[in-house]
Design a protein around this motif. Structure first.
Motif, PDB file in Angstrom:
ATOM      1  N   ARG A   1      -4.925  42.866 -25.724  1.00 31.29           N
ATOM      2  CA  ARG A   1      -5.634  43.825 -26.750  1.00 31.29           C
ATOM      3  C   ARG A   1      -6.658  44.597 -26.109  1.00 31.29           C
ATOM      4  N   GLY A   2      -6.683  44.237 -24.801  1.00 31.80           N
ATOM      5  CA  GLY A   2      -7.724  45.218 -24.219  1.00 31.80           C
ATOM      6  C   GLY A   2      -8.824  44.451 -23.236  1.00 31.80           C
ATOM      7  N   ALA A   3      -9.699  45.274 -22.945  1.00 33.24           N
ATOM      8  CA  ALA A   3     -10.695  44.600 -21.946  1.00 33.24           C
ATOM      9  C   ALA A   3     -12.005  45.000 -22.349  1.00 33.24           C
ATOM     10  N   GLY A   4     -13.221  44.080 -22.305  1.00 37.96           N
ATOM     11  CA  GLY A   4     -14.381  44.492 -22.986  1.00 37.96           C
ATOM     12  C   GLY A   4     -15.123  43.204 -23.182  1.00 37.96           C
ATOM     13  N   PHE A   5     -16.417  43.539 -23.210  1.00 41.99           N
ATOM     14  CA  PHE A   5     -17.635  42.555 -23.581  1.00 41.99           C
ATOM     15  C   PHE A   5     -17.269  41.982 -25.039  1.00 41.99           C
TER      16      PHE A   5
ATOM     17  N   THR B   1     -19.552  33.556 -16.436  1.00 38.33           N
ATOM     18  CA  THR B   1     -19.405  33.946 -15.206  1.00 38.33           C
ATOM     19  C   THR B   1     -18.794  35.342 -15.163  1.00 38.33           C
ATOM     20  N   ARG B   2     -17.820  35.416 -15.791  1.00 38.68           N
ATOM     21  CA  ARG B   2     -16.744  36.519 -16.313  1.00 38.68           C
ATOM     22  C   ARG B   2     -17.646  37.835 -16.467  1.00 38.68           C
ATOM     23  N   ALA B   3     -18.509  37.614 -17.561  1.00 42.00           N
ATOM     24  CA  ALA B   3     -19.677  38.682 -17.744  1.00 42.00           C
ATOM     25  C   ALA B   3     -20.302  39.116 -16.976  1.00 42.00           C
ATOM     26  N   VAL B   4     -20.822  38.065 -16.122  1.00 40.59           N
ATOM     27  CA  VAL B   4     -21.823  38.225 -14.878  1.00 40.59           C
ATOM     28  C   VAL B   4     -21.205  39.298 -13.865  1.00 40.59           C
ATOM     29  N   ASP B   5     -19.877  38.776 -13.376  1.00 43.34           N
ATOM     30  CA  ASP B   5     -19.257  39.377 -12.432  1.00 43.34           C
ATOM     31  C   ASP B   5     -18.795  40.768 -13.039  1.00 43.34           C
ATOM     32  N   LYS B   6     -18.694  40.891 -14.220  1.00 41.67           N
ATOM     33  CA  LYS B   6     -18.011  42.319 -14.620  1.00 41.67           C
ATOM     34  C   LYS B   6     -19.324  43.186 -14.452  1.00 41.67           C
ATOM     35  N   VAL B   7     -20.584  42.796 -14.907  1.00 47.47           N
ATOM     36  CA  VAL B   7     -21.707  43.565 -14.950  1.00 47.47           C
ATOM     37  C   VAL B   7     -21.923  43.895 -13.420  1.00 47.47           C
TER      38      VAL B   7
ATOM     39  N   TYR C   1     -23.231  46.147 -30.722  1.00 47.87           N
ATOM     40  CA  TYR C   1     -23.969  45.486 -29.758  1.00 47.87           C
ATOM     41  C   TYR C   1     -24.006  46.785 -28.882  1.00 47.87           C
ATOM     42  N   GLY C   2     -25.103  46.952 -28.062  1.00 50.54           N
ATOM     43  CA  GLY C   2     -25.123  48.068 -26.947  1.00 50.54           C
ATOM     44  C   GLY C   2     -25.410  47.566 -25.745  1.00 50.54           C
ATOM     45  N   PHE C   3     -24.729  48.002 -24.696  1.00 49.47           N
ATOM     46  CA  PHE C   3     -25.234  47.557 -23.288  1.00 49.47           C
ATOM     47  C   PHE C   3     -25.484  48.842 -22.570  1.00 49.47           C
ATOM     48  N   ALA C   4     -26.770  48.967 -21.547  1.00 50.55           N
ATOM     49  CA  ALA C   4     -26.904  49.874 -20.872  1.00 50.55           C
ATOM     50  C   ALA C   4     -27.716  49.306 -19.790  1.00 50.55           C
ATOM     51  N   PHE C   5     -27.798  50.153 -18.650  1.00 43.39           N
ATOM     52  CA  PHE C   5     -28.676  49.780 -17.546  1.00 43.39           C
ATOM     53  C   PHE C   5     -29.991  50.450 -17.753  1.00 43.39           C
ATOM     54  N   ASP C   6     -31.259  49.668 -17.520  1.00 40.41           N
ATOM     55  CA  ASP C   6     -32.445  50.400 -17.872  1.00 40.41           C
ATOM     56  C   ASP C   6     -33.374  49.712 -17.174  1.00 40.41           C
ATOM     57  N   ASP C   7     -34.728  50.144 -17.345  1.00 38.11           N
ATOM     58  CA  ASP C   7     -35.910  49.627 -16.610  1.00 38.11           C
ATOM     59  C   ASP C   7     -36.384  48.971 -17.473  1.00 38.11           C
ATOM     60  N   PRO C   8     -37.286  47.801 -17.259  1.00 34.37           N
ATOM     61  CA  PRO C   8     -37.687  47.014 -18.215  1.00 34.37           C
ATOM     62  C   PRO C   8     -39.083  47.700 -18.809  1.00 34.37           C
ATOM     63  N   ARG C   9     -39.405  47.300 -20.016  1.00 30.15           N
ATOM     64  CA  ARG C   9     -40.480  47.837 -21.024  1.00 30.15           C
ATOM     65  C   ARG C   9     -41.568  46.625 -21.062  1.00 30.15           C
TER      66      ARG C   9
END
Length: 110
Positions: free
Chosen positions: A84-88, A6-12, A41-49
């Motif tokens: 230690r910081g914040a991140g996925f 839930t935390r990950a979804v909320d952050k995205v 790992y990479g995270f990006a906002f993108d259009d579906p292929r």
């Protein structure tokens, strides 16, 4: 396939709401390569292929390319914010064993 806390979804959702270039796009999760500590790992906002797998993670559409999909099967994504910081953080049972590094394993450290 892939679980998001839930935390990950909320952050995205929070991040995408502050980025005009993310409007109307889905989150893409992909493997960037392998290092001594396992997958990168990479995270990006993108259009579906056409060949993407689309995962529903708490109402969030997550896109995964065909090369990354089998490597991410069973993975879970969380968002951590601590001393230690914040991140996925991705917990992936398919990630190479870092203990094999330097002995013919994932990379040549030294």
């Amino acid at each position: 396939m892939i679980a998001f806390s839930t935390r990950a979804v909320d952050k995205v959702r929070e991040v995408s709401s502050t980025m005009p270039e993310a409007a109307g796009k889905s989150l893409r999760l992909y493997i960037q390569g392998v290092g001594c500590s396992g997958f990168n790992y990479g995270f990006a906002f993108d259009d579906p292929r056409d060949d993407d797998t689309v995962v529903d993670a708490g109402g969030l559409s997550v896109l995964v390319d065909p090369a990354s999909a089998p490597l991410l099967d069973g993975a879970s994504v969380d968002f951590v914010d601590d001393e230690r910081g914040a991140g996925f953080v991705v917990d992936n049972p398919n990630s190479p064993d870092a203990s094999s590094c330097g002995s013919g394993g994932c990379c040549s450290c030294g």
